[in-house]
Design an enzyme around this catalytic site. Structure first.
Site, short mmCIF file in Angstrom:
data_model
loop_
_atom_site.label_atom_id
_atom_site.label_comp_id
_atom_site.label_asym_id
_atom_site.label_seq_id
_atom_site.Cartn_x
_atom_site.Cartn_y
_atom_site.Cartn_z
N GLU A 78 0.87 -1.17 0.00
CA GLU A 78 0.00 0.00 0.00
C GLU A 78 0.90 1.22 0.00
O GLU A 78 1.69 1.42 0.93
CB GLU A 78 -0.91 0.03 1.23
CG GLU A 78 -2.15 -0.81 1.09
CD GLU A 78 -3.08 -0.67 2.29
OE1 GLU A 78 -2.94 0.29 3.07
OE2 GLU A 78 -3.94 -1.54 2.44
N ASP B 264 -6.16 9.73 9.04
CA ASP B 264 -4.87 9.27 9.57
C ASP B 264 -4.54 9.90 10.91
O ASP B 264 -4.84 11.07 11.16
CB ASP B 264 -3.76 9.60 8.56
CG ASP B 264 -3.93 8.82 7.27
OD1 ASP B 264 -4.08 7.59 7.37
OD2 ASP B 264 -3.92 9.42 6.19
#
Length: 263
Positions: A49, A60
Site C-alpha cells: 500500500e 490518519d
C-alpha cells in the site's frame, strides 16, 4: 485478472494468509522511500500500500500525518509518487501496488488522465478513503473500467443495511478497519474482529484484510488468523519516522510478515 487478484489466488492455493504493508511515498525522502519499497517483497510483503501524500489526511493519526508532511516537505507530489511506482516496476512485475489516499489530488489531475498515468506506472488498485459508494461514478467505476481494482473500507459501524452498498462495486479485496477512529489510535483485538470478518465474508467472495491497530508480530498473527490477512501501517511508518535505517525497518516488516504467514 489484476496483480491483486492473481496474488490472492496464489495465496489461497498455498493456504496462506496475506501480509500487506503500508508506507508513505517519499518518506523520509524519495531515494530512501524507493529503497524501502523495493525491499518490501523480499521481506515477505504480498501487497504494497503506497500512501499518496496529502495536506489534509483526515483518516490518519499523527504517525501517518507526520509521514505525509515529511514527504511533502521533500517535494513529493502525485507525479513523484507515480515515478516511484514506475521505478519499482522496473525490477518487480508481480507484487501488487495499491495507492492509498484522498480524492483531491486525483480530482485536480483529472480522473481519466490520472487513471491512464497510474496504469502506466504499474498501480494495480486504489483505496480512496473520502469517496463513499454514493460517488462511485466519480472514480470507482472509471477505475475498474481502466483495469484497476477499487478497494473499499468496511468499519465497525458498517451495519447490515450499509454493507451491501459498500460491497457493491468493490474489487480486489475488502479492507476491514478494525477500530473506530484514526490510524494508530488503538489496538485491534481478534475477538472483536473475527465475528465482523465472518459477517463480511458471508456477503462477498472477496478476501477480507484487516488493518488499523496492528503493531506487533503477535498481533499480526492473531488478526491474520481470523481474516484473510493483515495490514500494518503506523508501526512501520513510525520506525521510518524515528530515523531507523532501511535494513532495520525491513527486518521489522519481515517479522510482521512471517507472523501473518504463520497464522
Amino acid at each position: 485478472m489484476t496483480r491483486i487478484d492473481a496474488k490472492f489466488a496464489a495465496l489461497k492455493a498455498e493456504g496462506k494468509k496475506a501480509f500487506v504493508a503500508y508506507v508513505m511515498a517519499g518518506d523520509p525522502d524519495f531515494d530512501r522511500s524507493l529503497e524501502l519499497v523495493r525491499g518490501l517483497p523480499g521481506a515477505g510483503v504480498d501487497v504494497i500500500e503506497l500512501g499518496l501524500p496529502f495536506t489534509d489526511p483526515m483518516a490518519d493519526g499523527p504517525t501517518i500525518q507526520l509521514a505525509g508532511q515529511r514527504a511533502l516537505e521533500t517535494g513529493m507530489t502525485l507525479d513523484r509518487t507515480l515515478e516511484l511506482a514506475r521505478l519499482f516496476r522496473q525490477g518487480d512485475d508481480e507484487t501488487p501496488i495499491v495507492m492509498m489516499g484522498y480524492y483531491n489530488p486525483i480530482y485536480s489531475r483529472g480522473v481519466d488522465r490520472f487513471l491512464e498515468q497510474a496504469k502506466a506506472a504499474g498501480i494495480d488498485g486504489l483505496i480512496i478513503v473520502d469517496l463513499p459508494p454514493e460517488e462511485d461514478d466519480e472514480l470507482c467505476l472509471p477505475a475498474q473500467k481502466a483495469g484497476l481494482n477499487f478497494i473499499r473500507l468496511a468499519t465497525p459501524t458498517t451495519d447490515d443495511k450499509r454493507l451491501p452498498k459498500v460491497l457493491q462495486n468493490t474489487s480486489g479485496f475488502v479492507y476491514y478497519v478494525s477500530i473506530t477512529g484514526i490510524t494508530g489510535a488503538a489496538e485491534a483485538e481478534a475477538t472483536d474482529v473475527g465475528p465482523e470478518v465472518a459477517r463480511i465474508k458471508a456477503a462477498t467472495d472477496l478476501p477480507v484484510i484487516v488493518g488499523f491497530g496492528i503493531n506487533t508480530p503477535e498481533k499480526s498473527r492473531t488478526i491474520a488468523s481470523v481474516a484473510d490477512g493483515a495490514v500494518v501501517g503506523s508501526a512501520i511508518v513510525g520506525r521510518i519516522g524515528s530515523g531507523a535505517p532501511v535494513a532495520e525497518v525491513l527486518d521489522f516488516v519481515k517479522s510482521l510478515a512471517d507472523a501473518a504467514h504463520s497464522a
